[in-house]
Design a protein around this motif. Structure first.
Motif, PDB file in Angstrom:
ATOM      1  N   THR A  76       0.834  -1.202   0.000  1.00 19.31           N
ATOM      2  CA  THR A  76       0.000   0.000   0.000  1.00 19.31           C
ATOM      3  C   THR A  76       0.871   1.255   0.000  1.00 19.31           C
ATOM      4  O   THR A  76       2.078   1.194   0.193  1.00 19.31           O
ATOM      5  CB  THR A  76      -0.905   0.007   1.235  1.00 19.31           C
ATOM      6  OG1 THR A  76      -0.075   0.021   2.407  1.00 19.31           O
ATOM      7  CG2 THR A  76      -1.783  -1.232   1.276  1.00 19.31           C
ATOM      8  N   LYS A  77       0.231   2.387  -0.200  1.00 22.21           N
ATOM      9  CA  LYS A  77       0.873   3.709  -0.109  1.00 22.21           C
ATOM     10  C   LYS A  77       2.056   3.840  -1.077  1.00 22.21           C
ATOM     11  O   LYS A  77       3.064   4.481  -0.762  1.00 22.21           O
ATOM     12  CB  LYS A  77       1.314   3.993   1.330  1.00 22.21           C
ATOM     13  CG  LYS A  77       0.195   3.774   2.360  1.00 22.21           C
ATOM     14  CD  LYS A  77       0.623   4.090   3.781  1.00 22.21           C
ATOM     15  CE  LYS A  77      -0.473   3.753   4.776  1.00 22.21           C
ATOM     16  NZ  LYS A  77      -0.150   4.097   6.167  1.00 22.21           N
ATOM     17  N   ARG A  78       1.922   3.232  -2.240  1.00 23.61           N
ATOM     18  CA  ARG A  78       3.007   3.327  -3.227  1.00 23.61           C
ATOM     19  C   ARG A  78       3.259   4.772  -3.638  1.00 23.61           C
ATOM     20  O   ARG A  78       4.368   5.132  -4.027  1.00 23.61           O
ATOM     21  CB  ARG A  78       2.709   2.476  -4.456  1.00 23.61           C
ATOM     22  CG  ARG A  78       1.557   2.985  -5.316  1.00 23.61           C
ATOM     23  CD  ARG A  78       1.548   2.340  -6.686  1.00 23.61           C
ATOM     24  NE  ARG A  78       0.427   2.804  -7.501  1.00 23.61           N
ATOM     25  CZ  ARG A  78       0.417   3.941  -8.191  1.00 23.61           C
ATOM     26  NH1 ARG A  78       1.469   4.743  -8.150  1.00 23.61           N
ATOM     27  NH2 ARG A  78      -0.636   4.300  -8.892  1.00 23.61           N
ATOM     28  N   ASP A  79       2.230   5.605  -3.538  1.00 25.91           N
ATOM     29  CA  ASP A  79       2.393   7.022  -3.887  1.00 25.91           C
ATOM     30  C   ASP A  79       3.348   7.727  -2.934  1.00 25.91           C
ATOM     31  O   ASP A  79       4.014   8.703  -3.323  1.00 25.91           O
ATOM     32  CB  ASP A  79       1.035   7.734  -3.877  1.00 25.91           C
ATOM     33  CG  ASP A  79       0.271   7.528  -2.569  1.00 25.91           C
ATOM     34  OD1 ASP A  79       0.192   6.367  -2.115  1.00 25.91           O
ATOM     35  OD2 ASP A  79      -0.229   8.509  -2.000  1.00 25.91           O
ATOM     36  N   LEU A  80       3.467   7.232  -1.686  1.00 20.91           N
ATOM     37  CA  LEU A  80       4.365   7.852  -0.718  1.00 20.91           C
ATOM     38  C   LEU A  80       5.800   7.340  -0.842  1.00 20.91           C
ATOM     39  O   LEU A  80       6.698   7.806  -0.141  1.00 20.91           O
ATOM     40  CB  LEU A  80       3.848   7.622   0.705  1.00 20.91           C
ATOM     41  CG  LEU A  80       2.483   8.270   1.005  1.00 20.91           C
ATOM     42  CD1 LEU A  80       2.042   7.939   2.406  1.00 20.91           C
ATOM     43  CD2 LEU A  80       2.540   9.788   0.796  1.00 20.91           C
ATOM     44  N   ALA A 275       6.777  20.392  19.335  1.00 21.46           N
ATOM     45  CA  ALA A 275       5.670  20.593  18.403  1.00 21.46           C
ATOM     46  C   ALA A 275       6.170  20.663  16.964  1.00 21.46           C
ATOM     47  O   ALA A 275       5.527  20.152  16.035  1.00 21.46           O
ATOM     48  CB  ALA A 275       4.911  21.870  18.754  1.00 21.46           C
ATOM     49  N   THR A 276       7.328  21.261  16.774  1.00 20.40           N
ATOM     50  CA  THR A 276       7.895  21.372  15.433  1.00 20.40           C
ATOM     51  C   THR A 276       8.343  20.014  14.923  1.00 20.40           C
ATOM     52  O   THR A 276       8.171  19.693  13.734  1.00 20.40           O
ATOM     53  CB  THR A 276       9.089  22.349  15.431  1.00 20.40           C
ATOM     54  OG1 THR A 276       8.661  23.600  15.985  1.00 20.40           O
ATOM     55  CG2 THR A 276       9.603  22.579  14.022  1.00 20.40           C
ATOM     56  N   ALA A 277       8.902  19.184  15.806  1.00 22.03           N
ATOM     57  CA  ALA A 277       9.310  17.833  15.416  1.00 22.03           C
ATOM     58  C   ALA A 277       8.098  17.029  14.953  1.00 22.03           C
ATOM     59  O   ALA A 277       8.147  16.346  13.918  1.00 22.03           O
ATOM     60  CB  ALA A 277      10.005  17.134  16.577  1.00 22.03           C
ATOM     61  N   ILE A 278       7.006  17.118  15.703  1.00 18.39           N
ATOM     62  CA  ILE A 278       5.780  16.404  15.333  1.00 18.39           C
ATOM     63  C   ILE A 278       5.272  16.889  13.981  1.00 18.39           C
ATOM     64  O   ILE A 278       4.845  16.092  13.132  1.00 18.39           O
ATOM     65  CB  ILE A 278       4.709  16.595  16.428  1.00 18.39           C
ATOM     66  CG1 ILE A 278       5.152  15.904  17.726  1.00 18.39           C
ATOM     67  CG2 ILE A 278       3.355  16.067  15.966  1.00 18.39           C
ATOM     68  CD1 ILE A 278       4.271  16.213  18.919  1.00 18.39           C
ATOM     69  N   TRP A 279       5.334  18.191  13.752  1.00 23.31           N
ATOM     70  CA  TRP A 279       4.856  18.766  12.489  1.00 23.31           C
ATOM     71  C   TRP A 279       5.682  18.267  11.308  1.00 23.31           C
ATOM     72  O   TRP A 279       5.133  17.909  10.259  1.00 23.31           O
ATOM     73  CB  TRP A 279       4.912  20.288  12.575  1.00 23.31           C
ATOM     74  CG  TRP A 279       4.397  20.984  11.341  1.00 23.31           C
ATOM     75  CD1 TRP A 279       3.094  21.103  10.942  1.00 23.31           C
ATOM     76  CD2 TRP A 279       5.184  21.652  10.347  1.00 23.31           C
ATOM     77  NE1 TRP A 279       3.019  21.806   9.761  1.00 23.31           N
ATOM     78  CE2 TRP A 279       4.287  22.157   9.374  1.00 23.31           C
ATOM     79  CE3 TRP A 279       6.543  21.875  10.191  1.00 23.31           C
ATOM     80  CZ2 TRP A 279       4.718  22.858   8.258  1.00 23.31           C
ATOM     81  CZ3 TRP A 279       6.980  22.587   9.082  1.00 23.31           C
ATOM     82  CH2 TRP A 279       6.079  23.068   8.130  1.00 23.31           C
ATOM     83  N   LEU A 280       7.003  18.210  11.465  1.00 26.14           N
ATOM     84  CA  LEU A 280       7.860  17.730  10.379  1.00 26.14           C
ATOM     85  C   LEU A 280       7.617  16.251  10.092  1.00 26.14           C
ATOM     86  O   LEU A 280       7.616  15.822   8.929  1.00 26.14           O
ATOM     87  CB  LEU A 280       9.334  17.969  10.715  1.00 26.14           C
ATOM     88  CG  LEU A 280       9.829  19.407  10.572  1.00 26.14           C
ATOM     89  CD1 LEU A 280      11.268  19.534  11.062  1.00 26.14           C
ATOM     90  CD2 LEU A 280       9.730  19.890   9.115  1.00 26.14           C
ATOM     91  N   GLY A 287       4.048  12.958   2.557  1.00 26.51           N
ATOM     92  CA  GLY A 287       4.803  12.955   1.313  1.00 26.51           C
ATOM     93  C   GLY A 287       5.452  14.279   0.970  1.00 26.51           C
ATOM     94  O   GLY A 287       5.949  14.458  -0.146  1.00 26.51           O
ATOM     95  N   ASP A 288       5.491  15.224   1.925  1.00 27.88           N
ATOM     96  CA  ASP A 288       6.021  16.558   1.649  1.00 27.88           C
ATOM     97  C   ASP A 288       7.508  16.703   1.954  1.00 27.88           C
ATOM     98  O   ASP A 288       8.078  17.767   1.731  1.00 27.88           O
ATOM     99  CB  ASP A 288       5.238  17.611   2.453  1.00 27.88           C
ATOM    100  CG  ASP A 288       3.776  17.674   2.039  1.00 27.88           C
ATOM    101  OD1 ASP A 288       3.496  17.425   0.850  1.00 27.88           O
ATOM    102  OD2 ASP A 288       2.926  17.952   2.902  1.00 27.88           O
ATOM    103  N   LEU A 289       8.126  15.642   2.487  1.00 28.38           N
ATOM    104  CA  LEU A 289       9.568  15.667   2.745  1.00 28.38           C
ATOM    105  C   LEU A 289      10.238  14.464   2.083  1.00 28.38           C
ATOM    106  O   LEU A 289      11.087  13.800   2.663  1.00 28.38           O
ATOM    107  CB  LEU A 289       9.857  15.666   4.257  1.00 28.38           C
ATOM    108  CG  LEU A 289       9.706  17.003   4.975  1.00 28.38           C
ATOM    109  CD1 LEU A 289       9.926  16.836   6.472  1.00 28.38           C
ATOM    110  CD2 LEU A 289      10.684  18.044   4.418  1.00 28.38           C
TER     111      LEU A 289
END
Length: 339
Positions: A76-80, A275-280, A287-289
């Motif tokens: 699954t999630k081949r797009d990622l 909070a920043t670690a969780i966001w990243l 799929g944004d990184l």
């Protein structure tokens, strides 16, 4: 002016012994027991694995407990993991599983889902049961089983969601009712809870599974997990986070700069590192990184994984003792942090 020094990413990530290497919960154990009991009533097992961690999301308990039935492996999630979705990689993975059927899916792609339905139809037609054919979904927590079930129902029957999905593992905690995914031939699919392996062989595997969301986010410190993410991203393309900071191996520098730029600040304007670690981490999961595979994919990698599992050589009682000790230590650590 002195010449710019080329960025050199870390070659290795240091082992962290404090990381819990177990997540085998009560409903995991009862789930595998119930699945084994229902094995005689199904004709096909559709085992889901996350394409980003094709080896780490393999559960040897399925090999041991769900034998004697046809099995299809659905990544699954081949797009990622699209940046690693080349024919060589897919063919290597297929060779791991021969002669079992292997498919790579994105649940938003009707074409992908139709391939799963076609194979299910082939199995159903070969059985030719007048009462219809039952099939079972299986897989680790949060690898996309319920999303696949909903996609099969949408494409096969033109109907909406039948299973609840979520970004955290444990949404499906017990075996539910069967869901019809095709009417000609009649195919009913049984959704099951994700079952984690009793003991993870090493910290890297646990970090990979945590990074893709197969364990609860509270199990591993988000800054540690984000540091592992930084390590993996740097090996692929350190410009992926260039909007926040130049290439770096220092997670504190990256989190501080990102917190300031995105406004994740606490009292007095202090950067909220956690909070920043969780966001990243959430950005990576979306799929944004980068969209890449975390496991090694070659013909020898599968054999190494099997040998690793076999070489553990620990009794079930010893495993239970270690798991209990790790959970107690983790609980004590959290309590001391709160104090």
């Amino acid at each position: 002016m002195a010449p710019l020094v080329a960025f050199i990413p870390r070659a290795t990530f240091p082992p962290i012994e404090s990381i819990v290497k177990s997540y085998f919960l009560g409903h995991h154990k009862s789930g595998i027991t119930k699945m084994r009991q229902l094995l005689g009533s199904v004709e096909l097992i559709i085992e889901c694995r996350d394409y980003r961690v094709p080896l780490s999301s393999r559960n040897p308990m399925f090999e041991k407990n769900l034998v004697g039935r046809e099995r299809m492996i659905v990544y699954t999630k081949r797009d990622l993991g699209a940046e690693s979705l080349d024919e060589k990689t897919r063919e290597t993975i297929r060779r791991w599983h021969k002669p079992q059927k292997v498919l790579f899916t994105d649940c938003k792609s009707d074409a992908d889902i139709k391939k799963v339905i076609k194979y299910a139809k082939d199995i159903a037609n070969s059985v030719d049961n007048v009462l219809g054919t039952r099939m079972m979904l299986a897989g680790m927590p949060n690898v996309g089983k319920s999303s696949l079930l909903n996609a099969l129902r949408r494409v096969g029957m033109g109907k909406g969601k039948a299973a609840i999905t979520g970004g955290q593992p444990g949404v499906t905690r017990s075996i539910g009712t069967t869901v019809r995914i095709c009417s000609d031939p009649d195919i009913m699919l049984l959704d099951t809870p994700g079952v984690f392996i009793p003991y993870v062989p090493n910290t890297h595997t646990m970090l990979k599974l945590a990074l893709v969301g197969c364990v609860k986010d509270t199990l591993i410190d988000p800054v540690t997990l984000c540091d592992y993410l930084l390590f993996r991203v740097n090996l692929v393309d350190p410009t992926l986070y260039s909007a926040y900071h130049p290439p770096t191996n220092d997670i504190t520098q990256l989190l501080t700069a990102t917190a300031i730029q995105t406004g994740r600040l606490g009292k007095g304007g202090v950067p909220d590192i956690t909070a920043t670690a969780i966001w990243l981490i959430q950005r990576y999961r979306a799929g944004d990184l980068g969209r890449f595979i975390l496991d090694d994919v070659d013909l020898e990698a599968f054999d190494r994984r099997i040998q690793e599992e076999a070489s553990e050589g620990q009794s079930a009682n010893q495993l239970r003792k270690e798991i209990k000790a790790e959970r107690a230590a983790h609980k004590a650590s959290k309590a001391s942090t709160i104090d």
